[in-house]
Design a protein around this motif. Structure first.
Motif, PDB file in Angstrom:
ATOM      1  N   ARG A   1      52.856  -2.201  24.401  1.00 27.01           N
ATOM      2  CA  ARG A   1      54.280  -2.357  24.703  1.00 27.01           C
ATOM      3  C   ARG A   1      54.904  -1.134  25.356  1.00 27.01           C
ATOM      4  NH1 ARG A   1      55.994  -5.328  20.260  1.00 27.01           N
ATOM      5  NH2 ARG A   1      57.924  -5.465  21.416  1.00 27.01           N
ATOM      6  N   GLY A   2      54.126  -0.102  25.617  1.00 21.60           N
ATOM      7  CA  GLY A   2      54.687   1.093  26.225  1.00 21.60           C
ATOM      8  C   GLY A   2      54.221   1.277  27.659  1.00 21.60           C
ATOM      9  N   GLY A   3      54.592   2.402  28.204  1.00 21.52           N
ATOM     10  CA  GLY A   3      54.118   2.760  29.530  1.00 21.52           C
ATOM     11  C   GLY A   3      55.061   2.359  30.630  1.00 21.52           C
ATOM     12  N   SER A   4      54.846   2.940  31.786  1.00 22.49           N
ATOM     13  CA  SER A   4      55.642   2.621  32.953  1.00 22.49           C
ATOM     14  C   SER A   4      55.417   1.158  33.323  1.00 22.49           C
ATOM     15  CB  SER A   4      55.198   3.536  34.110  1.00 22.49           C
ATOM     16  OG  SER A   4      56.014   3.340  35.233  1.00 22.49           O
ATOM     17  N   PRO A   5      56.485   0.415  33.609  1.00 15.52           N
ATOM     18  CA  PRO A   5      56.301  -1.004  33.929  1.00 15.52           C
ATOM     19  C   PRO A   5      55.506  -1.224  35.211  1.00 15.52           C
ATOM     20  CG  PRO A   5      58.622  -0.364  34.150  1.00 15.52           C
ATOM     21  CD  PRO A   5      57.910   0.797  33.562  1.00 15.52           C
TER      22      PRO A   5
ATOM     23  N   GLN B   1      61.351   3.505  36.397  1.00 12.33           N
ATOM     24  CA  GLN B   1      59.909   3.515  36.137  1.00 12.33           C
ATOM     25  C   GLN B   1      59.550   3.901  34.701  1.00 12.33           C
ATOM     26  OE1 GLN B   1      61.559   5.706  37.872  1.00 12.33           O
ATOM     27  NE2 GLN B   1      60.772   7.753  37.530  1.00 12.33           N
ATOM     28  N   LYS B   2      60.572   4.052  33.859  1.00 10.48           N
ATOM     29  CA  LYS B   2      60.300   4.490  32.491  1.00 10.48           C
ATOM     30  C   LYS B   2      60.127   3.334  31.513  1.00 10.48           C
ATOM     31  CE  LYS B   2      62.641   8.941  32.440  1.00 10.48           C
ATOM     32  NZ  LYS B   2      63.907   9.552  32.073  1.00 10.48           N
ATOM     33  N   GLY B   3      59.156   3.459  30.626  1.00  6.19           N
ATOM     34  CA  GLY B   3      59.005   2.498  29.534  1.00  6.19           C
ATOM     35  C   GLY B   3      60.121   2.648  28.522  1.00  6.19           C
ATOM     36  N   GLY B   4      60.138   1.772  27.537  1.00  2.00           N
ATOM     37  CA  GLY B   4      61.149   1.846  26.476  1.00  2.00           C
ATOM     38  C   GLY B   4      62.528   1.499  26.970  1.00  2.00           C
ATOM     39  N   THR B   5      63.542   1.884  26.195  1.00  2.00           N
ATOM     40  CA  THR B   5      64.937   1.602  26.567  1.00  2.00           C
ATOM     41  C   THR B   5      65.816   2.809  26.288  1.00  2.00           C
ATOM     42  OG1 THR B   5      66.942   0.376  25.941  1.00  2.00           O
ATOM     43  CG2 THR B   5      65.142   0.370  24.342  1.00  2.00           C
TER      44      THR B   5
END
Lengths: 324, 324, 324, 324
Positions: free
Chosen positions: D257-261, D62-66
């Protein structure tokens, strides 16, 4: 039946509708009719109004913005137009004018008190929370949450790309949003207009964060300090040999002042509205609603004029500790 | 190097991690090491711990729940197990034990003060906000927002189907969540354990709302009053000839205590944590952090024992006016 | 000027208003007037309607629920009442009736085609996404996101308390929500009505997760399989000697069908509405809008009757791999 | 034990972690070890890697980014550095390199195929959704929802102040985000790079909206068309005598482009990851995962090179109708 006037004035913010609803329903509860003017002082001058009753404010509690609209009205500085405004108010037999606004709007409305003896009641709102005389103004909590949620998202990108990011939040003269948001997002640095930091301190903070092994950093910048664009350009230039990577920026702007109000703003806006009308019913005049030390009270409207609320330096201290 | 112990105890809530981070970073700032015990008192008894430093609490500020875990530990009522716990604390040379918890946890920890003279510092948290002695406990604002957002959604269904809906919120002994949420969602009726309403008043309120032309209604019910299931069955039975439609219900449950903390909770949890450590550094002992009249202060830990905070009846008054 | 009828029928869901807006604006674009009936078939029988034009649907795109209201209408099964409905339709000179509904509503409306030759156009909506003949029905994406966000919150509690949690999602006959949500939240197990698992498999999955060192687990349960309450009681009884801790449960219920629609639902609902009116303008009759293999098309309305869409077993396979 | 390499490359987006998790768990399911390189091609050159197993990807869905970070690596254009990269890959006995990236990253990785015969498997991600050969790329749905939610907030301000507002969304070469968001927020006008509109058409649209009595308007602008700042300045200048009020603007930027998907992105990213590994297990080589007509399939990696996906003009048609 008694009548009161109502208007929203200045920049919009979340919670205005909750407050309108509270004023209208409390007024109706005490058998008072509400004449609601549109677009702030403009509606007074043009007698552009609508009668709001408890039914017409159903379903607005959770909406951002203001159903009464808001606008700037430079003509109100002119006595002749204020006279027209007052005549409109008299036509309606309005006993008091409720102004949901900031201190600029309070000062504007107060001219109707000085010129014509009209009873003016102010309910403080501004996302900046810098109205002198009250610890809270409608809209602040939602604005802070909006900014925080946006920065939470930006953090994902910042972490993934290991960047330094400057995020510009609202606050032309005031650092309250920046300070609160800085703590809420865990910013490495928070810059506010009330306590300017020399550029070399900003640079040192960035370099120290890198030294400590932080791979990314968020700098929260109140717009009153500098533009994020200019600050990032300046820092990129000055730090270009320091291996800190390209510093990027984002201006949060209008997303901070919109959206459904937070619970805190809905409740505070409701309480402010109920309290204002009840104090009017009890005979108080020319006051603003204030929230101080956890309690609602009334203060003379003039108290907010030409002064600004200043944040506590102690907050800076907390920021310094927590951004370790 | 000085050492302190830290644990979270009781039901989890949003803001615990923000507070853990603040305690750890402030401790490190003052050159104090933090021994963090897992699963509350269980970790004390089993010496299950981890050393947290400022780096290990990076990235937890915005997370719900508690990285230290939490659990019930009935053995702690037994002196022999408390003795084991205290021996573990001694092994670490811990000077004070910081307990982020409710008044049950404070009373539990206080036994280590009474039995062995350990310095106990309490930081109040509970979504119910009913800890005696403090106006605020970590988690409340987020829980209220969680409940409000859920009810905003339920309102769409309620309006479209023109139904009466009972929504059960948390609050086994306390109506704070219900009262706040009731104002925030514009509930037609709010039911709390502190001020029981006779059933016929509930019925009359429903019938009056229908009479006034309201096509739907939300009743916010604190779980301590009744179960939503039973209340809806009861009302459906009693109002079956009154053309009010089928009354439905929803229990919000656990979604209220999870999720990323609101800005208010992140900031308050951070301030509570910084304040607690700084007061410890200044030599204060056996206190709980309290928030009163807008200010942080310390109070003797015992102050919260065997008492509960009671909401203001005035809130009911506001609810009555605004649900018009 | 041509006229069409419009109604929403069955359970409400997010995206209905976006679809109403699209039907009305597209109709107006082609110079067609929209007679909108309230509360589904009830409005047809009682000739309770409003004329919607492009202005009257401004500002509804982002709202949950349906401005046209919805209700059950058992009288519609009776030919005599359908005759009244049809006579009302004739009075308005309505050429086609647009029904935004599920397959039950389509079958109901279709009786007006069989009895009186009325042109019926169906636009599929149901959060369950189980309408036969279309890969998508309005409301599903928002419902899945609502459920996912709720479970993300419950996960915080589950992790902190190291519990097993059963979360009941909607889906009386269908596992689409459960399957999608199961993947989206990383559920350890997903239970759907289409592929019943024996109880011992559920138990083994729980025990295996514990063995592998998982300290908590989420079980997503479609309501059609069992009630979460009963399943948790059953599992608590059967696993009481297995040291898995107390299994708790939460019923998500109505929060799944409310709230502002997701982008996907707003866009799909808009496209469905535009497409339906344009196909009507081109002369097509008695069709439902379908989305298949990424494309919009029309299908005979009867195609959806007495059949249900079945999820792909392959999804189970993904769930198994990812819940490792 | 078989081994595969994995990296994320290019701009980050929501869903990357969900895909990493899916690749790792599916690989482990088939007894394959995953060597995950950090910061894209940079990690290949510097042999900066970590072994990911099913446990190490817990809690990232559930986390944004990589979690693998991402960076630009110009050295990869140089054969000598690619040789170093390939030697590192050989040291690990990696049989195939999985690249979660856009077409730029695919082309970069493909050089390892051309130079050294390495099996390259591409999984498409980009919030812009303009990768040729696939209808969907990871991140798009979340970006659209992020932008939509931000504009929903801006709309409150826009309505309250009765302004025209230009909102700049991402899309340097592509209008997919703008088009989808335009429909989702009910924009009065959507401007995309693929179909440039002459300035006078924009002006006429604004004037027509005002004529029709619209008191406010949202213009969604893809960044590839113009900067919102410049366009608003230009329009303010050209329309200054037309009584449309001051046109304001907001650049949404990085919050997209951020945030939980979103659920859609979590599910698609999971399916893409499982599918990619299973096709590799089945012996396929040098492919990219594609989603076409509602189905997952493989395509030769080269298919995406030097081409871009173009949106459908039909979307414009829908926008025109719905912005009535």
């Amino acid at each position: 039946m008694k009548k009161i006037g109502l208007l929203t004035s200045g920049g919009d913010c979340p919670g205005l509708n909750a407050c309108i609803r509270a004023v209208v329903r409390t007024a109706n509860y005490y058998n008072i009719e509400v004449v609601a003017f549109k677009r702030g002082f403009k509606g007074l001058i043009e007698n552009d109004y609508t009668i709001l009753d408890y039914k017409s404010v159903a379903g607005i509690l959770q909406k951002g913005g203001t159903i009464l609209l808001t606008a700037r009205e430079p003509r109100f500085k002119d006595f002749n137009f204020r006279k027209i405004a007052y005549e409109n108010i008299q036509k309606h037999n309005i006993e008091a004018l409720f102004v949901i606004g900031g201190n600029g709007s309070f000062q504007g409305a107060y001219l109707l008190q000085k010129d014509f003896g009209l009873n003016i009641i102010g309910i403080p709102k501004t996302i900046d929370n810098d109205i002198y005389g009250t610890d809270y103004a409608i809209g602040f909590d939602t604005a802070v949450n909006n900014a925080m949620e946006a920065i939470d998202k930006i953090k994902d990108t910042t972490m993934s790309h290991e960047r330094i990011f400057i995020v510009e939040v609202m606050g032309r003269d005031s650092g309250f949003i920046a300070l609160e948001v800085g703590v809420a997002v865990g910013a490495e640095l928070t810059l506010i207009p009330e306590y300017p930091l020399p550029l070399h301190v900003i640079e040192e903070t960035i370099l120290k964060a890198k030294e400590k092994g932080k791979s990314f950093a968020i700098i929260v910048l109140a717009e009153g300090v500098a533009s994020a664009k200019e600050l990032s350009e300046l820092l990129n230039e000055r730090l270009k040999d320091k291996d800190v990577g390209e510093i990027r920026y984002q201006v949060l702007g209008y997303i901070q002042r919109g959206g459904s109000p937070s619970a805190y703003d809905r409740v505070m806006a409701s309480k402010f509205g109920v309290f204002a009308v009840e104090k009017f019913v009890q005979g108080e005049k020319n006051f603003m609603v204030a929230y101080e030390n956890g309690k609602l009270l009334t203060k003379p409207l003039e108290i907010s004029f030409n002064k600004v609320r200043i944040p506590n330096l102690e907050e800076y201290h907390i920021n310094n500790i927590l951004s370790m």
